[in-house]
Every structure is written in C-alpha cells, then in structure tokens.
Design a protein around this motif. Sequence first.
Motif, PDB file in Angstrom:
ATOM      1  N   UNK A  11       0.823  -1.209   0.000  1.00 31.38           N
ATOM      2  CA  UNK A  11       0.000   0.000   0.000  1.00 31.38           C
ATOM      3  C   UNK A  11       0.858   1.261   0.000  1.00 31.38           C
ATOM      4  N   UNK A  12       2.071   1.177   0.536  1.00 31.40           N
ATOM      5  CA  UNK A  12       2.961   2.340   0.537  1.00 31.40           C
ATOM      6  C   UNK A  12       3.466   2.624  -0.877  1.00 31.40           C
ATOM      7  N   UNK A  13       3.854   1.579  -1.575  1.00 35.84           N
ATOM      8  CA  UNK A  13       4.300   1.765  -2.968  1.00 35.84           C
ATOM      9  C   UNK A  13       3.161   2.320  -3.813  1.00 35.84           C
ATOM     10  N   UNK A  14       1.976   1.769  -3.641  1.00 32.72           N
ATOM     11  CA  UNK A  14       0.824   2.229  -4.418  1.00 32.72           C
ATOM     12  C   UNK A  14       0.477   3.681  -4.109  1.00 32.72           C
ATOM     13  N   UNK A  15       0.623   4.068  -2.847  1.00 37.39           N
ATOM     14  CA  UNK A  15       0.340   5.461  -2.470  1.00 37.39           C
ATOM     15  C   UNK A  15       1.333   6.402  -3.130  1.00 37.39           C
ATOM     16  N   UNK A  16       2.607   6.016  -3.170  1.00 31.98           N
ATOM     17  CA  UNK A  16       3.619   6.886  -3.790  1.00 31.98           C
ATOM     18  C   UNK A  16       3.359   7.028  -5.285  1.00 31.98           C
ATOM     19  N   UNK A  17       2.980   5.928  -5.927  1.00 34.50           N
ATOM     20  CA  UNK A  17       2.659   5.981  -7.356  1.00 34.50           C
ATOM     21  C   UNK A  17       1.428   6.854  -7.591  1.00 34.50           C
ATOM     22  N   UNK A  18       0.440   6.734  -6.713  1.00 37.33           N
ATOM     23  CA  UNK A  18      -0.771   7.550  -6.821  1.00 37.33           C
ATOM     24  C   UNK A  18      -0.447   9.034  -6.686  1.00 37.33           C
ATOM     25  N   UNK A  19       0.397   9.378  -5.712  1.00 42.26           N
ATOM     26  CA  UNK A  19       0.797  10.767  -5.523  1.00 42.26           C
ATOM     27  C   UNK A  19       1.634  11.261  -6.703  1.00 42.26           C
ATOM     28  N   UNK A  20       2.473  10.385  -7.220  1.00 43.68           N
ATOM     29  CA  UNK A  20       3.298  10.729  -8.369  1.00 43.68           C
ATOM     30  C   UNK A  20       2.404  11.148  -9.539  1.00 43.68           C
ATOM     31  N   UNK A  42      -0.996  17.848 -12.093  1.00 45.91           N
ATOM     32  CA  UNK A  42      -1.034  19.250 -11.674  1.00 45.91           C
ATOM     33  C   UNK A  42       0.039  20.081 -12.377  1.00 45.91           C
ATOM     34  N   UNK A  43       1.213  19.498 -12.558  1.00 43.94           N
ATOM     35  CA  UNK A  43       2.346  20.238 -13.129  1.00 43.94           C
ATOM     36  C   UNK A  43       2.527  19.798 -14.583  1.00 43.94           C
ATOM     37  N   UNK A  44       1.895  20.501 -15.469  1.00 46.43           N
ATOM     38  CA  UNK A  44       1.841  20.100 -16.881  1.00 46.43           C
ATOM     39  C   UNK A  44       3.190  20.228 -17.583  1.00 46.43           C
ATOM     40  N   UNK A  45       4.079  21.063 -17.053  1.00 47.91           N
ATOM     41  CA  UNK A  45       5.374  21.272 -17.706  1.00 47.91           C
ATOM     42  C   UNK A  45       6.323  20.093 -17.503  1.00 47.91           C
ATOM     43  N   UNK A  52       9.122  18.350  -4.332  1.00 51.31           N
ATOM     44  CA  UNK A  52       8.755  18.862  -3.014  1.00 51.31           C
ATOM     45  C   UNK A  52       7.332  18.450  -2.655  1.00 51.31           C
ATOM     46  N   UNK A  53       6.408  18.611  -3.597  1.00 50.99           N
ATOM     47  CA  UNK A  53       5.014  18.242  -3.357  1.00 50.99           C
ATOM     48  C   UNK A  53       4.886  16.737  -3.143  1.00 50.99           C
ATOM     49  N   UNK A  54       5.548  15.965  -4.004  1.00 45.33           N
ATOM     50  CA  UNK A  54       5.461  14.506  -3.949  1.00 45.33           C
ATOM     51  C   UNK A  54       5.985  13.964  -2.626  1.00 45.33           C
TER      52      UNK A  54
END
Length: 258
Positions: free
Chosen positions: A31-40, A46-49, A79-81
Amino acid sequence: MPRVARKYIKSNFIHIVTKGIKKEFIFYKEKYKNEYISLLNKYLNEIKELKMLSYCIMDNHAHILTYTTEINKLSEFMKKLNTAYAIYYNEKEEREGYVFANRYYTQTIKDEIHLLACIKYIHENPVKAGLVNNAKEYKYSSYKKMKNGEIDLEVINSIFESTIDYLNFEDIDLSSDEYEFIEAENHENKLNSSSVEEIIERFCQENQTSLNEVKKSNYLILKFKEYLNRKYRVSNKNICAILGIGKNRISLIEKRNK
C-alpha cells in the motif's frame, strides 16, 4: 510538440533517485508503494510542464525519469510529492521526523542511447535486487504501462523516429562502462513487502502469538530479529520499521541485555 534538438537532451531529461532516510524501508508495504505511485500521478497532472518517462518504486528508494523544459518545475514536483508522502507515511507508521534522506539525487541524460539505457536500468532494479526474474513481473514500475502504450508519447515522439525505437530499450547493454547511473541499491531489498508479510505471519504462527503481542514483548522482538536474520541481513532500524515500533527500540533492548 517539435523535435527535441540533441543539444537539449542533456538538460531536459533528468533521472531522479529519492531514498528513505538512513536506508529505511519507507516503501516496504504494498500500500505504501501504491500510495507513492498515486501521488506521483497526482502531481504530474497538476504540473503540466513535467513529463514522466519511467519509474520504479523499491522498498527503500524510488527511481523517476522525467522530461521538463522548466527545471524549477522539477523541484516543485519533488517537493510536493515527497512532502505529501512523508505526511502519509508518518501517519501510518505513527512516527515523526524526516522520511527521506536529505535531497533527492539527480542525473542529467547525455544522449538518446543514454536515455534508453537509463530506462532499462530503472526497470532492471527489481531484477538486480533478486525480487523478480524479469522486469515485466514487477508491479511497482512503469514497465507494463510502457509496453501497453499507456504513457504520454508526446515526448517520445519528439525524440525518436518511432515508438518502436523507444521500446527497444531492453536491447541496450548495461554492462558497458560508457554510461553511469545513480546507485541506490541496498542488499536488504531482497526482503520485499510480500516476504515481510509472510515472515511475520509464519513467525507468529510458530510462536503462537500475534504482531501486537510481539510489539509489546522485548523477548519476542529479539526472537523475531534472530528469526529474520537467519535468512536476511536487515538493520535494527529496518526491523523496527517492519514491526512498526520505535526506530531505536531494538538497540535499547540489546543495550539493557548486555
């Protein structure tokens, strides 16, 4: 998107490695790996560039290969991730403090072949660590998405004549000394998330106890450490992380028992 001139490849393509503080297993649960991928994926939207070419999440570190023409966007993204994940991880582990080791590491890509080699290197991490026999078997990387065409092809088509050229990254010889990569391997990675869950369950069954009881008992904690170290070489801090106890608990118990 126009074709990317070769002189810009070096500055626009960045290989990122972010590690758990003191090599701790900050992604050791599924679940930790999946959460990081989800946040990624969330912050990429959000950051289109910023575009992502590939990624791989290991137990104590993560690889991300990105493309951007605005380097400040990379800092904003990371930073956000990592901030969002650190908040999530500390809450789940009932801990405080830093989660990641200092700043993340970055490496600029030299040319097209280096880019393909980096993609292969990232996806070969689980194979090198002994977690799987083939990169396609690992669930926490972008390998299958790439092969299934589920990635943003805009950047790829701006560099390579065809997607086929891009997907031939597996033909690159990584034994060559021509290209170096950021080393983030930890031999403890052979103890993966599924192994951890199985070992805890087996230990509890054999000792007729539960994980909650193990956490409460200094004797059982040391017994679990001995049990785990019969097959794996794992630091005290990572055993504490696996059990969900204070990071210095084992060291303190061992000092008292001397």
